[in-house]
Design a protein around this motif. Structure first.
Motif, PDB file in Angstrom:
ATOM      1  N   UNK A  19      16.687   7.071  35.743  1.00 29.73           N
ATOM      2  CA  UNK A  19      15.700   6.028  35.507  1.00 29.73           C
ATOM      3  C   UNK A  19      15.113   6.154  34.105  1.00 29.73           C
ATOM      4  N   UNK A  20      15.225   5.093  33.314  1.00 23.73           N
ATOM      5  CA  UNK A  20      14.769   5.082  31.919  1.00 23.73           C
ATOM      6  C   UNK A  20      15.337   6.258  31.139  1.00 23.73           C
ATOM      7  N   UNK A  21      16.573   6.625  31.443  1.00 22.24           N
ATOM      8  CA  UNK A  21      17.178   7.813  30.870  1.00 22.24           C
ATOM      9  C   UNK A  21      17.833   7.559  29.523  1.00 22.24           C
ATOM     10  N   UNK A  22      17.730   8.548  28.631  1.00 23.34           N
ATOM     11  CA  UNK A  22      18.281   8.444  27.279  1.00 23.34           C
ATOM     12  C   UNK A  22      19.802   8.485  27.306  1.00 23.34           C
ATOM     13  N   UNK A  23      20.365   9.456  28.028  1.00 23.99           N
ATOM     14  CA  UNK A  23      21.824   9.553  28.131  1.00 23.99           C
ATOM     15  C   UNK A  23      22.405   8.298  28.762  1.00 23.99           C
ATOM     16  N   UNK A  24      21.756   7.797  29.799  1.00 21.14           N
ATOM     17  CA  UNK A  24      22.214   6.582  30.467  1.00 21.14           C
ATOM     18  C   UNK A  24      22.200   5.399  29.506  1.00 21.14           C
ATOM     19  N   UNK A  25      21.133   5.270  28.720  1.00 20.77           N
ATOM     20  CA  UNK A  25      21.062   4.176  27.751  1.00 20.77           C
ATOM     21  C   UNK A  25      22.194   4.271  26.736  1.00 20.77           C
ATOM     22  N   UNK A  26      22.438   5.472  26.200  1.00 16.76           N
ATOM     23  CA  UNK A  26      23.508   5.648  25.213  1.00 16.76           C
ATOM     24  C   UNK A  26      24.874   5.346  25.822  1.00 16.76           C
ATOM     25  N   UNK A  27      25.071   5.757  27.067  1.00 16.30           N
ATOM     26  CA  UNK A  27      26.340   5.445  27.728  1.00 16.30           C
ATOM     27  C   UNK A  27      26.508   3.939  27.881  1.00 16.30           C
ATOM     28  N   UNK A  28      25.445   3.251  28.285  1.00 17.47           N
ATOM     29  CA  UNK A  28      25.527   1.797  28.479  1.00 17.47           C
ATOM     30  C   UNK A  28      25.843   1.085  27.165  1.00 17.47           C
ATOM     31  N   UNK A  29      25.226   1.534  26.068  1.00 16.37           N
ATOM     32  CA  UNK A  29      25.524   0.952  24.755  1.00 16.37           C
ATOM     33  C   UNK A  29      27.001   1.137  24.422  1.00 16.37           C
ATOM     34  N   UNK A  30      27.482   2.365  24.610  1.00 15.81           N
ATOM     35  CA  UNK A  30      28.861   2.692  24.242  1.00 15.81           C
ATOM     36  C   UNK A  30      29.865   1.965  25.120  1.00 15.81           C
ATOM     37  N   UNK A  31      29.644   1.991  26.427  1.00 15.01           N
ATOM     38  CA  UNK A  31      30.567   1.334  27.349  1.00 15.01           C
ATOM     39  C   UNK A  31      30.613  -0.168  27.082  1.00 15.01           C
ATOM     40  N   UNK A  32      29.432  -0.772  26.887  1.00 14.79           N
ATOM     41  CA  UNK A  32      29.377  -2.218  26.641  1.00 14.79           C
ATOM     42  C   UNK A  32      30.140  -2.586  25.379  1.00 14.79           C
ATOM     43  N   UNK A  33      29.960  -1.793  24.323  1.00 15.13           N
ATOM     44  CA  UNK A  33      30.641  -2.100  23.069  1.00 15.13           C
ATOM     45  C   UNK A  33      32.146  -1.895  23.190  1.00 15.13           C
ATOM     46  N   UNK A  34      32.563  -0.906  23.986  1.00 18.92           N
ATOM     47  CA  UNK A  34      33.991  -0.699  24.213  1.00 18.92           C
ATOM     48  C   UNK A  34      34.617  -1.870  24.969  1.00 18.92           C
ATOM     49  N   UNK A  35      33.800  -2.572  25.752  1.00 21.77           N
ATOM     50  CA  UNK A  35      34.294  -3.735  26.500  1.00 21.77           C
ATOM     51  C   UNK A  35      34.345  -4.992  25.638  1.00 21.77           C
ATOM     52  N   UNK A  36      33.659  -4.983  24.494  1.00 22.85           N
ATOM     53  CA  UNK A  36      33.640  -6.172  23.630  1.00 22.85           C
ATOM     54  C   UNK A  36      34.996  -6.360  22.958  1.00 22.85           C
ATOM     55  N   UNK A  37      35.222  -7.539  22.456  1.00 29.72           N
ATOM     56  CA  UNK A  37      36.461  -7.818  21.737  1.00 29.72           C
ATOM     57  C   UNK A  37      36.515  -6.985  20.462  1.00 29.72           C
ATOM     58  N   UNK A  38      37.696  -6.492  20.118  1.00 34.15           N
ATOM     59  CA  UNK A  38      37.851  -5.710  18.911  1.00 34.15           C
ATOM     60  C   UNK A  38      37.465  -6.562  17.697  1.00 34.15           C
ATOM     61  N   UNK A  39      36.740  -5.925  16.800  1.00 32.00           N
ATOM     62  CA  UNK A  39      36.331  -6.619  15.591  1.00 32.00           C
ATOM     63  C   UNK A  39      35.014  -7.367  15.734  1.00 32.00           C
ATOM     64  N   UNK A  40      34.446  -7.410  16.938  1.00 28.60           N
ATOM     65  CA  UNK A  40      33.183  -8.120  17.120  1.00 28.60           C
ATOM     66  C   UNK A  40      32.002  -7.218  16.845  1.00 28.60           C
TER      67      UNK A  40
END
Length: 416
Positions: free
Chosen positions: A395-416
């Motif tokens: 809950x409101x975790x730092x590691x969780x937030x960083x993982x969500x940022x990274x995972x979301x960006x990995x799911x984005x289209x390349x070059x975006x």
């Protein structure tokens, strides 16, 4: 025309000011600082449940996150579709209120899991990989400098006097928190130095790496030291792997050898290594905790007990875990067991599956793209620390937030 399309057109029609970009980046750094929980326990004392003031801090943070999302709704919604496993996982804690031992608590704590994921989706949709890595490194640099100032100028707060006297805790109340964040800062500094398009910045990111490593050493956290070694060495190995076949073969071989050695230690003789490091072979009693928690999970394997309630129900199943271990166990000290307690075995399996998806996406980009310098070491560090600490999907975790940022960006289209 949809409401989202109208909102996007309205935003595009607004006058564009240079300070707006700086303001947006400043708000992003501020929210990252808030999700790190730096200074919270030092100023207010206790955790969220023990300090009513802390409960009042998060609604404005969530509101600011939603405002940022509403300024760019279409890209965020598009990324939500592409990162749908993460969205489902982040929403599941709130859904657990239907079977929770305390529905209200699960809703509140579940919102604290969902909102860092929403912020991660916004940040990933807003910046390119190069700018995102630099922004994350800058935020981690703020935390590193703040921790140094706190330990040197205010040692009564920044240096532990009880339990681990002399160990630096920086902006947090506990040395392991400082060590964990600074291990990530080491990785962030290395990734930024290797990917920045501006050569003059390299010296600053190098200074961040030196400061972060120093703070890890001063924290005396051995787990953080292992994570720091990964954060420092992995980007260098990735860089070497891209310099030609010979270097690539050496880097891949070294990585495989490290994984094999770690697997061998875990499977055959972890006690010998832990004793050599000065640690309890039972991982400071963790194995006793895990044995009791496995029995608790077996009582409600399909649903768990509801998100964030297991440790707060004094007369509930936690009573028997604490009776067996003979101390006031505060958490599972294992992310996957912690998730299973709240969401059941299916929830833990989904969380582990999402983690593996992120790890797999990072490995696929080993030889191309700047993102691997951040994503792959990050996945390795978060996987390592999740085995001995409850840091994933908190809950409101730092590691969780960083993982969500990274995972979301990995799911984005390349070059975006």
């Amino acid at each position: 025309m949809s409401a989202f399309a109208l909102a996007d057109r309205w935003r595009g029609a607004l006058p564009r000011f240079r300070f707006a970009l700086a303001l947006e980046a400043g708000l992003a750094v501020f929210l990252i600082f808030m999700f790190s929980s730096a200074l919270f326990s030092l100023v207010f004392g206790g955790d969220e449940e023990g300090s009513p003031v802390l409960r009042l801090i998060w609604p404005p943070v969530y509101l600011l996150t939603l405002i940022l999302v509403l300024m760019r709704p279409v890209p965020v919604l598009g990324l939500m579709v592409r990162a749908w496993p993460l969205v489902i996982l982040a929403a599941l804690p709130m859904v657990s209120a239907f079977w929770s031992l305390d529905a209200g608590l699960s809703l509140r704590r579940g919102l604290g899991v969902l909102m860092p994921a929403v912020f991660g989706l916004w940040l990933a949709s807003r910046y390119s990989w190069t700018d995102l890595i630099r922004l994350l490194a800058l935020s981690l640099g703020v935390l590193a400098v703040g921790s140094l100032i706190m330990a040197v100028a205010f040692p009564a707060y920044g240096v532990m006097s009880e339990v681990h006297p002399g160990a630096w805790a920086g902006l947090w109340e506990q040395k392991n928190r400082l060590g964990a964040v600074m291990a990530i800062a080491t990785m962030g500094g290395m990734a930024a130095a290797l990917t920045t398009p501006y050569r003059r910045e390299v010296r600053y990111w190098g200074a961040l790496v030196i400061l972060a490593v120093f703070l890890v050493l001063m924290s005396t956290s051995r787990t953080a030291l292992m994570a720091c070694m990964i954060g420092f060495g992995s980007p260098l190995m990735i860089y070497c792997a891209r310099q030609g076949f010979i270097w690539a073969a050496l880097a891949v071989f070294s990585g495989l050898l490290g994984v094999f050695a770690l697997t061998l230690v875990i499977a055959i003789g972890p006690g010998v290594i832990l004793e050599a490091l000065g640690r309890d072979p039972t991982l400071t009693g963790r194995t006793d905790i895990w044995a009791g928690l496995i029995r608790a999970v077996a009582d409600r394997p399909w649903t768990g007990f509801g998100w964030g309630v297991f440790w707060l129900q004094e007369e509930g199943p936690v009573h028997w875990v604490r009776q067996a271990t003979q101390w006031e166990v505060p958490s599972a000290h294992n992310s996957w067991l912690e998730i299973a307690l709240g969401l059941g075995v299916p929830g833990a399996a989904l969380a582990f599956g999402v983690y593996l998806m992120g790890l797999g996406a990072s490995l696929k980009r080993l030889f191309s793209g700047v993102e691997t310098y951040w994503a792959l070491p990050g996945m390795a560090i978060w996987g390592l620390t999740s085995m001995s600490e409850s840091v994933f999907m908190t809950t409101n975790g730092f590691t969780w937030m960083l993982f969500c940022i990274t995972f979301s960006k990995l799911c984005a289209r390349r070059g975006s």
